[in-house]
Design an enzyme around this catalytic site. Sequence first.
Site, PDB file in Angstrom:
ATOM      1  CG  HIS A 202      -0.078  -0.521   2.470  1.00  0.00           C
ATOM      2  ND1 HIS A 202       0.478   0.383   3.038  1.00  0.00           N
ATOM      3  CD2 HIS A 202      -0.554  -0.730   3.653  1.00  0.00           C
ATOM      4  CE1 HIS A 202       1.111  -0.070   3.735  1.00  0.00           C
ATOM      5  NE2 HIS A 202       0.452  -0.837   4.222  1.00  0.00           N
TER       6      HIS A 202
ATOM      7  N   GLY B 205       2.240   3.035   2.668  1.00  0.00           N
ATOM      8  CA  GLY B 205       3.137   2.746   3.412  1.00  0.00           C
ATOM      9  C   GLY B 205       3.950   2.314   2.681  1.00  0.00           C
ATOM     10  CG  HIS B 206       4.433  -1.601   1.672  1.00  0.00           C
ATOM     11  ND1 HIS B 206       3.060  -2.113   1.517  1.00  0.00           N
ATOM     12  CD2 HIS B 206       4.918  -2.688   3.233  1.00  0.00           C
ATOM     13  CE1 HIS B 206       2.835  -2.871   2.600  1.00  0.00           C
ATOM     14  NE2 HIS B 206       4.413  -3.282   3.651  1.00  0.00           N
TER      15      HIS B 206
ATOM     16  CD  GLN C 197       6.733 -11.779  10.675  1.00  0.00           C
ATOM     17  OE1 GLN C 197       7.616 -11.514   9.838  1.00  0.00           O
ATOM     18  NE2 GLN C 197       6.553  -9.965  10.593  1.00  0.00           N
TER      19      GLN C 197
ATOM     20  N   GLY D 104       9.550   1.050   8.280  1.00  0.00           N
ATOM     21  CA  GLY D 104       8.478   2.054   8.297  1.00  0.00           C
ATOM     22  C   GLY D 104       8.298   2.177  10.243  1.00  0.00           C
TER      23      GLY D 104
ATOM     24  CE  LYS E  32      -0.556   0.962  11.202  1.00  0.00           C
ATOM     25  NZ  LYS E  32       0.015  -0.425  11.216  1.00  0.00           N
ATOM     26  CG  ASP E  33       5.156  -1.913  11.852  1.00  0.00           C
ATOM     27  OD1 ASP E  33       3.713  -2.774  11.984  1.00  0.00           O
ATOM     28  OD2 ASP E  33       5.309  -2.724  10.875  1.00  0.00           O
TER      29      ASP E  33
ATOM     30  CB  VAL F 246       1.667   6.656   4.904  1.00  0.00           C
ATOM     31  CG1 VAL F 246       0.298   7.044   4.232  1.00  0.00           C
ATOM     32  CG2 VAL F 246       3.268   6.729   4.652  1.00  0.00           C
TER      33      VAL F 246
ATOM     34  NE  ARG G 249      -2.535  -8.299  11.034  1.00  0.00           N
ATOM     35  CZ  ARG G 249      -1.330  -8.256  11.148  1.00  0.00           C
ATOM     36  NH1 ARG G 249      -0.791  -7.591  12.068  1.00  0.00           N
ATOM     37  NH2 ARG G 249      -0.681  -9.776  11.037  1.00  0.00           N
TER      38      ARG G 249
HETATM   39  O1  PAF Z   1       7.297  -5.175   8.798  1.00  0.00           O
HETATM   40  C1  PAF Z   1       6.626  -6.394   7.894  1.00  0.00           C
HETATM   41  O2  PAF Z   1       6.017  -6.371   7.319  1.00  0.00           O
HETATM   42  C2  PAF Z   1       7.319  -7.589   8.575  1.00  0.00           C
HETATM   43  O3  PAF Z   1       7.445  -7.614  10.314  1.00  0.00           O
HETATM   44  C3  PAF Z   1       9.323  -7.359   7.937  1.00  0.00           C
HETATM   45  C4  PAF Z   1       9.551  -6.838   8.608  1.00  0.00           C
HETATM   46  C5  PAF Z   1       8.559  -7.226   6.525  1.00  0.00           C
HETATM   47  C6  PAF Z   1       9.569  -9.117   8.568  1.00  0.00           C
HETATM   48  O4  PAF Z   1       8.978 -10.318   7.767  1.00  0.00           O
END
Ligand code: PAF
Length: 286
Positions: free
Chosen positions: A33, A35-36, A60, A153, A155-156, A182, A193
């Site tokens: 999106h 943001g990416h 993860q 980002g 965001k995380d 963003v 999500r």
């Molecule tokens: O932020 C994410 O999308 C994921 O945690 C990442 C950094 C790509 C690792 O899988």
Amino acid sequence: MLYHRIEELRVEVQKWKKEGLTVGLVPTMGALHNGHMSLIKKAKETCDKVVVSDFVNPIQFGPSEDFDKYPRTLEADVELCDKEGVDIVFAPSADEMYGEGQRLSNDTLTYVCPPFFYVNTLCGKSRTGHFDGVCTVVLKLFNIVQPNYAFFGQKDAQQVIIIKKMVKDLNVPINIVQCPIVREESGLALSSRNKYLTEEGKKDALVLSRILNNIKTCYEKGITDVLALKETAYSFLTDKHDLEYLEIVDRNTLEAKMIADDESIALIACRVEGVRLIDNIYLKED
Ligand code: PAF
């Protein structure tokens, strides 16, 4: 420009390195999106060549999380990357990343485990093992691509802080670039999500950014007591919101604060329509 194999990618990147070109990596789980796209744009401005990884990393996700239903939109992602001038989209399979038939567990695989203090707070409290999985895949991607820069980002926010810590502690020779959140015009922070939300849910989800903006405004008016700042959130919450946490911590170390200051960050996690959403804000912008 779409590679699935580690070896093919390595050959190409080594060619660039020999020519003295700088390489940027934007790690993603796809479902790209805006943001990416902002990370990709920053990478394009900073580096000669850009690799975007597109891999939904199984290690993860917890057993009751959304790994199976996580949006997978590789074709559209490649198209977007192409338009933005990305040089390589790297989309390996789990077998390619972790070894064919490999059981994905820390009994059988080497994991990167960030310090307890960093993972046993905020998102880590409800997502056991999540940041081990993130750091493991990110370090693998760093070793595979060997970029000069990697882009994440804000965001995380907890993820970026933990990745910076890993890079420092393990002497990883890569510059980590953190890019701003963003948002949609409404204020909703972009997230893959958000696709799970109905239109109604998207409206209810605005509570996250409203709570955070209100905390920032209160801080700017002189309220620094963290408990008092957190209290201000409750008037925004309804039975549509399942608050997981609201915390104010140091934005570099994640240490909890009693009194907020210009280095503080407010972070929130809240479920709306069963979708776990996160957001954050610096109490004072850079
Ligand atoms: O932020 C994410 O999308 C994921 O945690 C990442 C950094 C790509 C690792 O899988």
